[in-house]
Write a protein that holds these residues in place. Structure first.
Motif, PDB file in Angstrom:
ATOM      1  N   PRO A 514      37.265 -30.666  -6.848  1.00  0.00           N
ATOM      2  CA  PRO A 514      36.795 -30.898  -8.220  1.00  0.00           C
ATOM      3  C   PRO A 514      35.268 -30.929  -8.266  1.00  0.00           C
ATOM      4  O   PRO A 514      34.617 -31.350  -7.297  1.00  0.00           O
ATOM      5  N   PRO A 515      34.695 -30.492  -9.376  1.00  0.00           N
ATOM      6  CA  PRO A 515      33.231 -30.518  -9.488  1.00  0.00           C
ATOM      7  C   PRO A 515      32.711 -31.947  -9.604  1.00  0.00           C
ATOM      8  O   PRO A 515      33.426 -32.853 -10.058  1.00  0.00           O
ATOM      9  N   VAL A 516      31.456 -32.150  -9.183  1.00  0.00           N
ATOM     10  CA  VAL A 516      30.789 -33.450  -9.308  1.00  0.00           C
ATOM     11  C   VAL A 516      29.619 -33.270 -10.271  1.00  0.00           C
ATOM     12  O   VAL A 516      28.799 -32.371 -10.106  1.00  0.00           O
ATOM     13  N   ILE A 530      33.784 -24.386  -6.774  1.00  0.00           N
ATOM     14  CA  ILE A 530      33.048 -23.185  -6.378  1.00  0.00           C
ATOM     15  C   ILE A 530      33.531 -21.983  -7.177  1.00  0.00           C
ATOM     16  O   ILE A 530      32.726 -21.161  -7.639  1.00  0.00           O
ATOM     17  N   ALA A 531      34.856 -21.876  -7.349  1.00  0.00           N
ATOM     18  CA  ALA A 531      35.403 -20.756  -8.118  1.00  0.00           C
ATOM     19  C   ALA A 531      34.897 -20.779  -9.553  1.00  0.00           C
ATOM     20  O   ALA A 531      34.683 -19.724 -10.161  1.00  0.00           O
ATOM     21  N   GLN A 532      34.685 -21.971 -10.110  1.00  0.00           N
ATOM     22  CA  GLN A 532      34.198 -22.080 -11.478  1.00  0.00           C
ATOM     23  C   GLN A 532      32.759 -21.611 -11.613  1.00  0.00           C
ATOM     24  O   GLN A 532      32.382 -20.990 -12.609  1.00  0.00           O
ATOM     25  N   GLU A 533      31.930 -21.918 -10.614  1.00  0.00           N
ATOM     26  CA  GLU A 533      30.502 -21.643 -10.746  1.00  0.00           C
ATOM     27  C   GLU A 533      30.041 -20.339 -10.102  1.00  0.00           C
ATOM     28  O   GLU A 533      29.017 -19.783 -10.497  1.00  0.00           O
ATOM     29  N   ALA A 543      24.933 -22.450 -14.258  1.00  0.00           N
ATOM     30  CA  ALA A 543      25.095 -23.550 -15.204  1.00  0.00           C
ATOM     31  C   ALA A 543      23.809 -24.367 -15.283  1.00  0.00           C
ATOM     32  O   ALA A 543      23.016 -24.410 -14.340  1.00  0.00           O
ATOM     33  N   GLU A 544      23.598 -25.002 -16.432  1.00  0.00           N
ATOM     34  CA  GLU A 544      22.419 -25.838 -16.643  1.00  0.00           C
ATOM     35  C   GLU A 544      22.854 -27.288 -16.797  1.00  0.00           C
ATOM     36  O   GLU A 544      23.554 -27.637 -17.743  1.00  0.00           O
TER      37      GLU A 544
END
Length: 803
Positions: A514-516, A530-533, A543-544
């Protein structure tokens, strides 16, 4: 001005005081590296410069009274320094500081108090050192250049002495070795009653040594990995090596294992686990596993690093980092045709050649070549696979340069057309570290002329580590399918790859990640951060949020800090989710705030003190920016040079000491030349300033390229190059301070201690400011800032004594 006679004998005690102070300061940075963590060592520099600044304030307030008592103060100060140095060392060693508790909302206040206790312990010593220097300035005001020169030469000698002693002594044993230097300084100081001084010196030396030896309790933090390993039953230290770059220990206990990323399906694959190993620790942190038995790697096919080998037939492999030799065995077990090894960590390289304790050298094999070439300058041949060791960043700090976009582009140029570059990243703490590496990969591909970087990257990961697989040609569906089969058999995940949706539309995420974020206290949704970003960052649209996703470059070769300065309030609110590297940055900001407050108070001293400081307002308004600019500019150039020297010499400790020594010694020579220009100080300043500006300009244009081109020179030649680069800047940097003191002091002698305080106060600001500026804007920004500081100094320097 004082008419006291200025002779080398009169200034030799000052030389020894400065020697002992800088040796203690340097030794304390090594103490923090061994006992705690190295990033907290810069506190010592801040404490030292704070002491120097406050000493100048005291001299401003009591100049006349103190000058009248100089005949007994000067011989008494080395005695006081022995006592405060010994007491300060005892206080530092007894401090229960635990940086890990800074991340806890309940315990951080206690640790903040412990930080203040470090200041309380060390401030008296550095205050008295600064007081001694400023008293010498005032007493021998007619020869400021020579006084400042002896001070700088002593400081340079202290840095050299520390490096020499660290080859022989553990950092915990340095202070007892330095106290006699202060005793000699006391004995060499002229005194009205020499016999009384000799007796007092012997008594204080014995008392100080007894205090250090009986009351001090230096220890390694119980939270460092070596402490945990030493507490295992029957744990043994088999070998220990002392060096300026670190204290190395070889440990044996039943918990030591090769730390490599192995599939959970090891049994299903019919493969054995890695055998037991020894652990090699540097400054209490484990940097490698070393083989306990015959070097072999039957488990190799189950490792995350084996992914590229599934695509390549008997590849020619370049290993950057050998992981104690295990990576060599793994490459051979994976059918490498030939293996060239480049080991960036000097001690690990030495162990591969000579062994250590019960560990033999790397076995001879006709397929294996141990290269002497620097990892950023690969041998002339091309390779099918360039493979970074998974522990390379833990083993050697300077290996961070290998992750710069320019370095990655160079590695891609050394690959055969179908070759692969395998870049490991640890994702245990924050997945966004991997995103920053992917941003660097994208920039490297762009530098290589690739129009669509995303077509050249595959991201393979486990639960804890990630490999970015980069190819000079686009990945086709067949190769992606082969990697997918490799990953599925081992329960690894492919987080990003071209053609992945066509190859494996219904793939399973085996290892949730999960992202942090800092923006929300609740865990963000998603099973693969990682797959998301990855698509966004490889496509140039990252992403910002609170985290910095800009690429690592040669000008800014750090993966950390990730937290943007604008997001500091968020970071403080969510400090518990940040890794230790980010906490060090937050502490750096706190030190900068404290330093800025001190600098402001010193700057306002003429206005706050009733009756001012005995100088015309116009002169004060010129002196303020002049000495503040010198305090800022000098250290900015020094820190930029230290970073380049550490990279060139492959050792931060030696790079720090060599640059510090060279800057101080050459600046000392420059300062001693200042007296020759009493009749034309402004002209001398313009020449010195011109040299500094020219040097900064040339460094901006060519220093990085020069360092990169000489990485393969013999060590002694590289060290000589550091001295040659530093010499012209150092000599020129030594002139402005004494020239300014002499010019301003002609109109107002009371400006002398205030100028010393200003220089020290803004040097306190410069240390944390330069660190933040380098890590957020780049090393070039330091040189530009230093250039602006010296332009300011030249503009405000009085044109004549009447100003």
């Amino acid at each position: 001005m004082s008419d006291a006679k200025v002779t080398p004998r009169a200034l030799l005690p000052l030389f020894l005081i400065s020697l002992a102070a800088v040796a203690l300061e340097t030794g304390l940075t090594r103490f923090f590296a061994v006992a705690s963590w190295s990033e907290y060592g810069y506190w010592v520099i801040s404490i030292a410069m704070t002491g120097f600044a406050v000493s100048g304030v005291v001299m401003v307030l009591g100049r006349d009274a103190l000058l009248k008592r100089a005949s007994w103060l000067l011989p008494a100060l080395p005695l006081a320094l022995m006592g405060t140095g010994a007491a300060g060392w005892v206080g530092v060693t007894l401090n229960p500081f635990n940086p890990l508790e800074l991340q806890n909302g309940v315990t951080w206040q206690e640790q903040a108090w412990n930080i203040l206790l470090y200041y309380a312990a060390l401030f008296p010593f550095f205050f008295l050192t600064g007081f001694a220097v400023s008293l010498y300035f005032v007493r021998y005001a007619q020869a400021i250049g020579r006084v400042y020169g002896w001070d700088l030469l002593g400081a340079g000698a202290g840095a050299v002495a520390t490096i020499a002693l660290l080859h022989l002594l553990h950092p915990f044993d340095l202070v007892p070795a330095l106290l006699p230097v202060l005793a000699i300084a006391a004995l060499l100081t002229p005194a009205a009653r020499p016999a009384l001084l000799r007796g007092a010196t012997l008594l204080v030396l014995l008392a100080s040594e007894a205090l250090v030896l009986l009351a001090a309790a230096p220890r390694v933090s119980e939270y460092k990995p070596v402490s945990i390993a030493r507490n295992v039953p029957e744990s043994r230290v088999l070998a220990e090596v002392l060096s300026p770059r670190g204290v190395y220990q070889l440990l044996e206990n039943f918990t030591e294992r090769l730390d490599t990323d192995i599939s959970n399906n090891l049994g299903l694959l019919g493969l054995p686990p890695p055998a037991r190993s020894y652990g090699l620790y540097r400054d209490g942190v484990r940097i490698a596993a070393l083989p306990m038995e015959a070097l072999a790697a039957p488990y190799a096919r189950a490792t995350l690093a084996a992914g590229p080998y599934a695509l390549l037939d008997h590849p020619r492999v370049l290993l950057i980092g050998a992981s104690g030799g295990f990576r060599v065995a793994e490459a051979l077990a994976l059918d490498a045709r030939s293996v060239v090894v480049q080991e960036p960590e000097p001690m690990l390289r030495r162990i591969l050649i000579d062994g250590i304790g019960p560990v033999p050298p790397l076995p001879l094999d006709p397929r294996v070549t141990l290269s002497d070439t620097h990892p950023l300058r690969a041998p002339g041949e091309r390779f099918d696979l360039i493979d970074y060791a998974g522990d390379i960043l833990d083993a050697e700090e300077q290996s961070r340069h290998l992750y710069a976009a320019e370095a990655i582009a160079d590695e891609l140029a050394r690959l055969t057309p179908g070759g692969v570059l395998s870049l490991p990243v640890n994702i245990r703490e924050l997945p966004v570290y991997a995103i920053r590496v992917l941003a660097s990969v994208r920039e490297a591909l762009r530098l290589s002329g690739v129009a669509d970087p995303a077509a050249h990257v595959v991201v393979l990961r486990s639960a804890w580590n990630l490999r970015a697989l980069v190819s000079p040609v686009p990945w086709d569906a067949a190769r992606v399918a082969a990697l997918h089969r490799f990953a599925e058999e081992r329960s690894f995940d492919i987080s990003f790859a071209p053609h992945l949706d066509a190859v494996a539309p219904d793939r399973t995420v085996w290892n949730e990640l999960p992202p942090v974020t800092l923006e929300s206290e609740t865990q963000a949704a998603g099973d693969d951060a990682i797959a998301q970003e990855a698509p966004g960052v490889l496509g140039g649209t990252p992403a910002e949020d609170a985290f910095d996703r800009s690429p690592v470059t040669e000008d800014r070769p750090w993966l950390a800090p990730l937290v943007r300065l604008s997001a500091l309030p968020l970071a403080l609110a969510r400090v518990e989710v940040l890794p230790q590297a980010e906490i060090g940055t937050l502490v750096n900001v706190a030190v900068l705030a404290q330093a800025a407050l001190l600098a402001l108070l010193v700057a306002l001293l003429p206005a706050l003190r009733r009756g001012g400081i005995g100088a015309p307002a116009g002169l004060v308004l010129r002196a303020l920016p002049y000495f503040a600019a010198l305090g800022l500019g000098f250290l900015m150039i020094e820190i930029a040079l230290i970073e380049q020297a550490a990279f060139l010499l492959e050792d931060r400790a030696t790079g720090f000491a060599l640059v510090l020594t060279a800057m101080l010694v050459f600046s000392g020579f420059g300062s001693m030349m200042a007296g020759r220009f009493e009749a034309r100080p402004r002209g001398a300043l313009l020449v010195a300033g011109g040299v500094i500006l020219l040097w900064c300009g040339l460094a901006l244009v060519g220093l990085r390229d020069l360092v990169g081109a000489t990485l393969d020179w013999p060590w002694i030649a590289r060290a000589a190059l550091v001295l040659a680069i530093t010499a012209p800047a150092g000599i020129a940097l030594g002139l402005p301070f004494p020239l300014g003191l002499e010019r301003f002091a002609r109109r107002a002698p009371r400006l002398l201690p205030w100028a010393w305080a200003l220089n020290g106060a803004f040097s306190v600001v410069s240390t944390p400011l330069a660190n933040l500026l380098a890590r957020t804007e780049g090393l070039s920004a330091l040189l530009v800032a230093a250039l602006l500081c010296y332009v300011t100094a030249m503009l405000v320097f009085p044109r004549n004594d009447a100003q």
